[in-house]
Write an enzyme that holds these catalytic residues in place. Structure first.
Site, PDB file in Angstrom:
ATOM      1  N   ASP A 162      58.110  31.266  35.352  1.00 37.06           N
ATOM      2  CA  ASP A 162      57.159  31.779  36.337  1.00 37.06           C
ATOM      3  C   ASP A 162      56.482  32.983  35.685  1.00 37.06           C
ATOM      4  O   ASP A 162      57.134  33.993  35.413  1.00 37.06           O
ATOM      5  CB  ASP A 162      57.938  32.183  37.591  1.00 37.06           C
ATOM      6  CG  ASP A 162      57.057  32.872  38.638  1.00 37.06           C
ATOM      7  OD1 ASP A 162      55.866  33.123  38.361  1.00 37.06           O
ATOM      8  OD2 ASP A 162      57.583  33.155  39.739  1.00 37.06           O
TER       9      ASP A 162
ATOM     10  N   LYS B  33      46.926  37.544  40.603  1.00 33.86           N
ATOM     11  CA  LYS B  33      47.446  38.800  40.086  1.00 33.86           C
ATOM     12  C   LYS B  33      46.605  39.240  38.892  1.00 33.86           C
ATOM     13  O   LYS B  33      45.900  40.213  38.958  1.00 33.86           O
ATOM     14  CB  LYS B  33      48.911  38.672  39.665  1.00 33.86           C
ATOM     15  CG  LYS B  33      49.951  38.844  40.770  1.00 33.86           C
ATOM     16  CD  LYS B  33      50.005  37.754  41.798  1.00 33.86           C
ATOM     17  CE  LYS B  33      50.949  37.986  42.941  1.00 33.86           C
ATOM     18  NZ  LYS B  33      52.256  37.439  42.794  1.00 33.86           N
TER      19      LYS B  33
ATOM     20  N   TRP C 297      61.769  37.366  43.135  1.00 36.11           N
ATOM     21  CA  TRP C 297      61.014  36.122  42.960  1.00 36.11           C
ATOM     22  C   TRP C 297      61.876  35.008  42.382  1.00 36.11           C
ATOM     23  O   TRP C 297      61.730  33.843  42.763  1.00 36.11           O
ATOM     24  CB  TRP C 297      59.769  36.339  42.103  1.00 36.11           C
ATOM     25  CG  TRP C 297      58.636  36.948  42.886  1.00 36.11           C
ATOM     26  CD1 TRP C 297      58.035  38.149  42.654  1.00 36.11           C
ATOM     27  CD2 TRP C 297      57.986  36.391  44.047  1.00 36.11           C
ATOM     28  NE1 TRP C 297      57.053  38.375  43.601  1.00 36.11           N
ATOM     29  CE2 TRP C 297      57.001  37.323  44.472  1.00 36.11           C
ATOM     30  CE3 TRP C 297      58.144  35.214  44.781  1.00 36.11           C
ATOM     31  CZ2 TRP C 297      56.177  37.107  45.574  1.00 36.11           C
ATOM     32  CZ3 TRP C 297      57.328  34.999  45.888  1.00 36.11           C
ATOM     33  CH2 TRP C 297      56.360  35.931  46.275  1.00 36.11           C
TER      34      TRP C 297
HETATM   35  C1  LIG Z   1      53.043  36.449  43.557  1.00 37.11           C
HETATM   36  C2  LIG Z   1      54.144  35.751  42.894  1.00 37.11           C
HETATM   37  C3  LIG Z   1      54.579  34.497  43.328  1.00 37.11           C
HETATM   38  C4  LIG Z   1      54.021  33.801  44.545  1.00 37.11           C
HETATM   39  O1  LIG Z   1      52.681  33.550  44.447  1.00 37.11           O
HETATM   40  P1  LIG Z   1      51.893  32.901  45.691  1.00 37.11           P
HETATM   41  O2  LIG Z   1      50.629  32.437  45.026  1.00 37.11           O
HETATM   42  O3  LIG Z   1      51.684  33.976  46.692  1.00 37.11           O
HETATM   43  O4  LIG Z   1      52.709  31.787  46.203  1.00 37.11           O
HETATM   44  C5  LIG Z   1      55.609  33.892  42.640  1.00 37.11           C
HETATM   45  N1  LIG Z   1      56.182  34.482  41.576  1.00 37.11           N
HETATM   46  C6  LIG Z   1      55.781  35.694  41.137  1.00 37.11           C
HETATM   47  C7  LIG Z   1      56.441  36.290  39.952  1.00 37.11           C
HETATM   48  C8  LIG Z   1      54.761  36.366  41.792  1.00 37.11           C
HETATM   49  O5  LIG Z   1      54.373  37.569  41.367  1.00 37.11           O
END
Ligand SMILES: *Cc1c(COP(=O)(O)O)cnc(C)c1O
Length: 365
Positions: free
Chosen positions: A171, A195, A102
């Site tokens: 993030d 998530k 990521w």
């Molecule tokens: C799922 C995730 C993303 C991307 O999320 P989307 O909403 O699908 O764009 C980015 N960073 C991390 C750490 C993630 O787990």
């Protein structure tokens, strides 16, 4: 429902209590006689909900008044662009700490908007957070970006890096609201909801006020944090239902012991699995170094020495027959991935462990 145990990495399991509440309010939100889906985003009803949810976030994370809480669309990846569009104009350059897939994707997106430096080397596989003393940080960077929990590789920070005054941006898509942390150590954090805190459609950004007012001229208005803050996240029609669900999840966290309890449970659930893996004589194999093992996403291989694809397919197939679902690892890394977000219970994990022990008995040589 009750014999399904969902370990999906996202969209992921939500608390059953939240579904009971949503079912009740689906067609009659708060006694209005209509669904929130049918309600104007400029209505008193929505303005109140919007404020209420921001207040819950503020209480849970202890967010001081000089930070804005924003609700945006475009997902986590939307903010891979949103971060540089809002923060990179100050010096035109940003540092990205690469600790998994990521953070690589975030850095690649940011490159469209300016100079991106990798503060740590890109690797074939990610099993730790490189020691802070080895990071190559540029004092002139507009910000330093980290991925606090690498959802695919299962690597999580256990510290907040000191970036010597350069704003730190994180993030937190897959671990926001799983633990307490000091938000004042960050310039901005962001997390999509699907998530750990709801359903796809809304992404939360928490940003320190002094970092506003520097978006690039080309920044789309809907990604502009300053405009969004000025409009209290009602710049255009928000993803109201996703925000409604997120609000319900956040209130559920607040009622159920807040972040202290979520963290305690995350440690307990993840340790139950890691400890068993480590005792399995290599039949199960978790590659990440102990200190940096994620408490949310647990990737592992089945079959010595480091994973046997046929055995892993068998594992997933047998698990599904017992209602243990969404266990397949991300296609980029293979293997198995167990996600134990807040709504996954200790009982869910116990059922999985019983299955893993049974599978070991049948297949370990
Ligand atoms: C799922 C995730 C993303 C991307 O999320 P989307 O909403 O699908 O764009 C980015 N960073 C991390 C750490 C993630 O787990």
């Amino acid at each position: 429902m009750s014999n399904i145990h969902n370990f999906g990495a996202g969209p992921a399991k939500l608390p059953s209590e939240v579904f009971d509440e949503l079912e009740e309010e689906l067609v009659n939100f708060n006694g209005t006689g209509i669904s929130l889906m049918e309600t104007s985003h400029r209505s008193a009803t929505y303005i109140k909900l919007n404020a209420e949810i921001q207040d819950v976030v503020r209480r849970l994370l202890n967010v001081p008044q000089n930070y804005k809480i924003l609700f945006l669309q475009g997902g986590g990846q939307g903010q891979f662009a949103g971060v540089p569009l809002n923060l990179m104009s100050r010096t035109g350059t940003a540092d990205y700490v690469i600790t998994g897939i990521w953070s690589v994707i975030a850095a690649r997106e940011a490159r469209k908007y300016g100079n991106v430096r990798f503060a740590t080397p890109q690797q074939d596989s990610y099993v730790n957070i490189p020691d802070l003393s080895t990071w190559d940080l540029d004092p002139n960077a507009s910000y330093v970006h980290i991925c606090d929990n690498e959802t695919i590789d299962g690597v999580e920070y256990d510290f907040i890096p000191n970036t010597n005054g350069v704003p730190l941006v994180a993030d937190m898509c897959s671990n926001i609201m799983s633990k307490k942390f000091d938000i004042t150590k960050f310039g901005a954090v962001y997390g999509c909801a699907q998530k750990n805190i709801g359903t796809a459609g809304v992404t939360m950004v928490i940003v320190r006020e002094d970092l506003l007012n520097q978006a690039m001229p080309a920044c789309p208005s809907v990604f502009d944090w300053t405009l969004t803050a000025k409009n209290n996240s009602i710049l255009n029609t928000p993803p109201m239902q996703a925000i409604e669900v997120m609000g319900r999840v956040l209130k559920w966290i607040e009622r159920n012991g807040k972040l202290e309890k979520m963290e305690e449970l995350a440690v307990k659930k993840s340790s139950m699995i890691y400890d068993y893996i480590d005792q399995s004589n290599g039949f199960y194999y978790a590659p990440v170094e102990k200190r940096f093992r994620s408490k949310m996403n647990i990737p592992f291989r089945v079959g010595p020495p480091k994973g046997d694809v046929d055995l892993e397919n068998q594992f997933i197939e047998d698990a599904e027959k017992q209602g243990l679902i969404q266990l397949r690892g991300h296609s980029l890394v293979g293997g198995i991935r167990v996600s134990v977000y807040n709504s996954v219970t200790v009982e869910d994990v116990e059922v999985l462990l019983r299955f893993m022990k049974e599978f070991f008995k049948q297949h370990a040589k």
